[in-house]
Scaffold this active site. Structure first.
Site, mmCIF file in Angstrom:
data_model
loop_
_atom_site.group_PDB
_atom_site.id
_atom_site.type_symbol
_atom_site.label_atom_id
_atom_site.label_comp_id
_atom_site.label_asym_id
_atom_site.label_seq_id
_atom_site.Cartn_x
_atom_site.Cartn_y
_atom_site.Cartn_z
ATOM 1 N NE ARG A 1 2.422 1.283 -3.445
ATOM 2 C CZ ARG A 1 1.988 2.234 -2.629
ATOM 3 N NH1 ARG A 1 2.097 2.109 -1.349
ATOM 4 N NH2 ARG A 1 1.432 3.336 -3.112
ATOM 5 N N GLY B 1 10.301 -13.036 -3.872
ATOM 6 C CA GLY B 1 10.728 -13.023 -5.272
ATOM 7 C C GLY B 1 10.902 -14.391 -5.912
ATOM 8 C CB SER B 2 9.813 -17.845 -5.151
ATOM 9 O OG SER B 2 8.415 -17.817 -5.098
ATOM 10 C CG ASN B 3 5.634 -16.356 -8.592
ATOM 11 O OD1 ASN B 3 5.289 -17.215 -9.401
ATOM 12 N ND2 ASN B 3 5.152 -16.314 -7.355
ATOM 13 C CG LEU C 1 -7.276 -7.014 -4.015
ATOM 14 C CD1 LEU C 1 -5.826 -6.573 -4.131
ATOM 15 C CD2 LEU C 1 -7.703 -7.130 -2.558
ATOM 16 C CG ASP C 2 -6.065 -10.219 -5.901
ATOM 17 O OD1 ASP C 2 -5.000 -9.885 -6.456
ATOM 18 O OD2 ASP C 2 -6.158 -10.430 -4.678
ATOM 19 C CG ASN D 1 -1.376 -9.973 -9.260
ATOM 20 O OD1 ASN D 1 -0.248 -10.005 -8.767
ATOM 21 N ND2 ASN D 1 -2.466 -10.216 -8.552
ATOM 22 C CD GLU E 1 1.854 -18.693 -6.668
ATOM 23 O OE1 GLU E 1 2.453 -17.628 -6.874
ATOM 24 O OE2 GLU E 1 1.411 -19.019 -5.550
ATOM 25 C CG HIS F 1 -4.698 -14.127 -6.116
ATOM 26 N ND1 HIS F 1 -4.396 -13.239 -5.104
ATOM 27 C CD2 HIS F 1 -5.703 -14.904 -5.646
ATOM 28 C CE1 HIS F 1 -5.180 -13.476 -4.075
ATOM 29 N NE2 HIS F 1 -5.989 -14.474 -4.376
HETATM 30 C C1 GRF Z 1 2.832 -15.565 -4.483
HETATM 31 O O1 GRF Z 1 2.138 -16.538 -3.759
HETATM 32 C C2 GRF Z 1 1.928 -14.849 -5.431
HETATM 33 O O2 GRF Z 1 0.920 -15.665 -5.930
HETATM 34 C C3 GRF Z 1 1.339 -13.751 -4.584
HETATM 35 O O3 GRF Z 1 2.381 -13.353 -3.747
HETATM 36 C C4 GRF Z 1 3.296 -14.422 -3.578
HETATM 37 C C5 GRF Z 1 4.639 -13.901 -3.976
HETATM 38 O O4 GRF Z 1 5.647 -14.852 -3.746
HETATM 39 N N1 GRF Z 1 0.805 -12.678 -5.384
HETATM 40 P P1 GRF Z 1 7.092 -14.612 -4.325
HETATM 41 O O5 GRF Z 1 7.561 -13.256 -3.774
HETATM 42 O O6 GRF Z 1 7.000 -14.594 -5.811
HETATM 43 O O7 GRF Z 1 7.917 -15.732 -3.792
#
Ligand code: GRF
Length: 215
Positions: free
Chosen positions: A92, A13-15, A145-146, A108, A175, A110
């Protein structure tokens, strides 16, 4: 309400944290209405709780099919008037049921320059391939996907001294500013999708400054 986000996670969950922080700092005009995880122990759930955000654990194992699970998630998001769904490490693939419920309203992030290195361990794939530049991509989500139209990308050089881990760490730093910036762009409107291309109208592109870029 028209700036309500639903963030879907499976892990760290860092994003999600970067989105929460950007909102708190006034750099992103939005509200996280709900965080949904398909794993009960996702550390991101605790981050959301600390920020006073409603969290939901919805186990995919409790539903007979992918479509049933997706319908349940869509119902929860709609009940909270979510306008934009942000996948942030949600492990998922979404079914057409989900994608059609939020047309051009699912993002999303990536950790590669798509279309290179989709799927798992993108940073390791890029490192092993020997590319000299990688980065991160925020894209609209379709059923593949992506694969959906690209909203924003940022490059990160690959150094000779890099390991997959050091490269992933530098990409992650990018990110964390790229995702809030892309969310701001999508919420602000003034864009359209033409084939695979996400295009911003000239006046909209001028009105949304990179919110809090650190470099
Ligand atoms: C990130 O590297 C994102 O790009 C990818 O999954 C990872 C999630 O990291 N889709 P976090 O859970 O947000 O730390």
């Amino acid at each position: 309400m028209d700036r309500n986000l639903g963030v879907l996670i499976s892990g760290r969950g860092s994003n999600l944290q970067a989105i929460i922080d950007a909102i708190a700092a006034g750099a992103l005009d939005a509200r996280v209405a709900a965080v949904v995880s398909n794993r009960p122990d996702a550390p991101g759930l605790e981050r959301a709780r600390r920020a006073g955000i409603e969290t939901m654990y919805l186990s995919h194992r409790a539903y007979p099919s992918r479509e049933d699970y997706d319908r349940a998630v869509v119902d929860e998001l709609r009940a909270r008037q979510v306008r934009l769904v942000c996948l942030a490490g949600f492990m998922r693939l979404l079914s057409p049921v989900f994608v059609q419920a939020f047309p051009n309203a699912i993002l999303n992030i990536h950790p590669s320059l798509l279309p290179a290195f989709p799927g798992l361990e993108a940073q390791r794939q890029a490192w092993a391939h020997g590319v000299k530049v990688s980065g991160a991509t925020v894209h609209l989500v379709d059923c593949d996907l992506d694969a959906g139209p690209i909203v924003l990308q940022r490059t990160v050089p690959v150094l000779d001294t890099d390991t997959p881990e050091t490269l992933a760490a530098r990409i992650l730093v990018e990110e964390h500013t790229l995702y809030p910036e892309a969310i701001g762009i999508v919420l602000s409107g003034g864009w359209r999708v033409d084939g695979r291309r996400f295009l911003r109208f000239a006046d909209a592109a001028r009105s949304v400054e990179p919110a809090h870029r650190t470099t």
